[in-house]
Write an enzyme that holds these catalytic residues in place. Structure first.
Site, PDB file in Angstrom:
ATOM      1  N   ASP A  15       4.596   7.927 -11.279  1.00  0.00           N
ATOM      2  CA  ASP A  15       5.206   9.165 -11.736  1.00  0.00           C
ATOM      3  C   ASP A  15       6.056   9.842 -10.674  1.00  0.00           C
ATOM      4  OD1 ASP A  15       2.889   9.933 -10.113  1.00  0.00           O
ATOM      5  OD2 ASP A  15       3.326  11.963 -10.807  1.00  0.00           O
TER       6      ASP A  15
ATOM      7  N   ASP B 265      -1.464   0.561  -7.681  1.00  0.00           N
ATOM      8  CA  ASP B 265      -0.079   0.491  -8.150  1.00  0.00           C
ATOM      9  C   ASP B 265       0.872   0.230  -6.985  1.00  0.00           C
ATOM     10  OD1 ASP B 265      -0.671   2.972  -7.043  1.00  0.00           O
ATOM     11  OD2 ASP B 265       0.384   4.152  -8.531  1.00  0.00           O
TER      12      ASP B 265
ATOM     13  N   LYS C 261      -2.459   5.251   3.772  1.00  0.00           N
ATOM     14  CA  LYS C 261      -3.450   6.260   4.157  1.00  0.00           C
ATOM     15  C   LYS C 261      -4.680   6.292   3.239  1.00  0.00           C
ATOM     16  CE  LYS C 261      -3.744  11.105   5.410  1.00  0.00           C
ATOM     17  NZ  LYS C 261      -3.029  12.368   5.555  1.00  0.00           N
TER      18      LYS C 261
ATOM     19  N   ASP D  16       1.903   2.710   0.037  1.00  0.00           N
ATOM     20  CA  ASP D  16       3.020   3.374   0.701  1.00  0.00           C
ATOM     21  C   ASP D  16       2.679   3.488   2.200  1.00  0.00           C
ATOM     22  OD1 ASP D  16       5.308   4.935   1.051  1.00  0.00           O
ATOM     23  OD2 ASP D  16       4.409   6.755   0.271  1.00  0.00           O
TER      24      ASP D  16
HETATM   25  P1  IMP Z   1      -0.460   5.957   0.446  1.00  0.00           P
HETATM   26  O1  IMP Z   1      -1.815   6.514   0.735  1.00  0.00           O
HETATM   27  O2  IMP Z   1       0.620   6.597   1.275  1.00  0.00           O
HETATM   28  O3  IMP Z   1      -0.398   4.449   0.552  1.00  0.00           O
HETATM   29  O4  IMP Z   1      -0.131   6.445  -1.009  1.00  0.00           O
HETATM   30  C1  IMP Z   1      -0.157   5.678  -2.082  1.00  0.00           C
HETATM   31  C2  IMP Z   1      -0.059   6.521  -3.350  1.00  0.00           C
HETATM   32  O5  IMP Z   1       1.083   7.403  -3.312  1.00  0.00           O
HETATM   33  C3  IMP Z   1       0.168   5.586  -4.505  1.00  0.00           C
HETATM   34  O6  IMP Z   1      -1.051   5.163  -5.058  1.00  0.00           O
HETATM   35  C4  IMP Z   1       1.028   6.418  -5.435  1.00  0.00           C
HETATM   36  O7  IMP Z   1       0.193   7.158  -6.289  1.00  0.00           O
HETATM   37  C5  IMP Z   1       1.803   7.345  -4.525  1.00  0.00           C
HETATM   38  N1  IMP Z   1       3.184   6.819  -4.274  1.00  0.00           N
HETATM   39  C6  IMP Z   1       3.645   6.260  -3.145  1.00  0.00           C
HETATM   40  N2  IMP Z   1       4.932   5.883  -3.248  1.00  0.00           N
HETATM   41  C7  IMP Z   1       5.316   6.220  -4.509  1.00  0.00           C
HETATM   42  C8  IMP Z   1       6.568   6.080  -5.238  1.00  0.00           C
HETATM   43  O8  IMP Z   1       7.602   5.558  -4.747  1.00  0.00           O
HETATM   44  N3  IMP Z   1       6.560   6.535  -6.511  1.00  0.00           N
HETATM   45  C9  IMP Z   1       5.469   7.109  -7.104  1.00  0.00           C
HETATM   46  N4  IMP Z   1       4.281   7.241  -6.460  1.00  0.00           N
HETATM   47  C10 IMP Z   1       4.204   6.809  -5.162  1.00  0.00           C
HETATM   48 MG    MG Z   2      -2.064   5.333  -6.751  1.00  0.00          MG
END
Ligand code: IMP
Ligand code: MG
Length: 178
Positions: A162, A103, A109, A106
């Site tokens: 969410d 989805d 990680k 961010d």
């Molecule tokens: P990462 O490991 O930091 O890239 O985290 C990614 C996960 O964090 C995504 O798959 C989402 O489930 C959640 N996430 C990151 N940013 C958002 C946001 O703005 N809204 C909702 N969920 C988010």
């Molecule tokens: Mg996710």
């Protein structure tokens, strides 16, 4: 603008239904061209990607498979750091053309910890499709092969995403009012 309240916070419309569906059509078009006769295996990462994955997969017109997994992270030993396990990956990916569906990316990680494990199983190829990317939030760089929208480092919800469990059923993308 029509704002909505989810839990304690206000959100405003950000990416419309039409913009999302146009983008999905164009991503699907590229994938249909790139993966003809390759029987790609899509791996959608739950929970957030379930709506995007469904809408994208409906636009895939070539022979293709899909499965859904959940990533669970826990702290390993000091030396191994964070360990990510995939729950539900019951298809052998050896020599398969794998496309991960996320989805939003961010910090990067989760995926940067998980991708080496997939590579280890020697898929023929491994690519990533993500609906959203927050480049400014990157800590662990992940190469995205098919991207919907690049967005600023702002919290978004709707269309599967969410805020503390709520908002996944909103059919377009909203962003936090600051
Ligand atoms: P990462 O490991 O930091 O890239 O985290 C990614 C996960 O964090 C995504 O798959 C989402 O489930 C959640 N996430 C990151 N940013 C958002 C946001 O703005 N809204 C909702 N969920 C988010
Ligand atoms: Mg996710």
């Amino acid at each position: 603008m029509a704002t909505i309240k989810v839990h304690d916070k206000l959100f405003e419309p950000y990416i419309s239904k039409t913009a999302i569906s146009e983008k999905i059509k164009s991503i699907a078009h590229q994938i249909n061209n790139d993966y003809k006769n390759k029987n790609p295996l899509f791996i959608a990462i739950l929970n957030g990607s379930f709506i995007f994955a469904a809408d994208l997969f409906k636009q895939i017109s070539i022979e293709a498979e899909i499965c859904f997994i959940k990533l669970a992270s826990y702290k390993g030993t000091k030396s191994s750091g964070q360990v990510i396990t995939a729950i539900g990956l019951d298809i052998d990916i050896f020599r398969r053309n794998v496309v991960i569906i996320e989805d939003i990316i961010d910090t990067g990680k989760t995926l940067s910890a998980f991708l080496p494990q997939l590579h280890h199983q020697q898929p023929a190829s491994l690519k990533i499709v993500a609906l959203l990317h927050k480049p400014e939030a990157t800590i662990y760089p992940v190469e995205i092969d098919y991207l919907g929208f690049s967005i600023p480092d702002k919290f978004v919800l709707g269309y599967g995403l969410d805020y503390n469990g709520l908002g996944r059923n909103i059919d377009e993308i909203y962003k936090l009012v600051e």
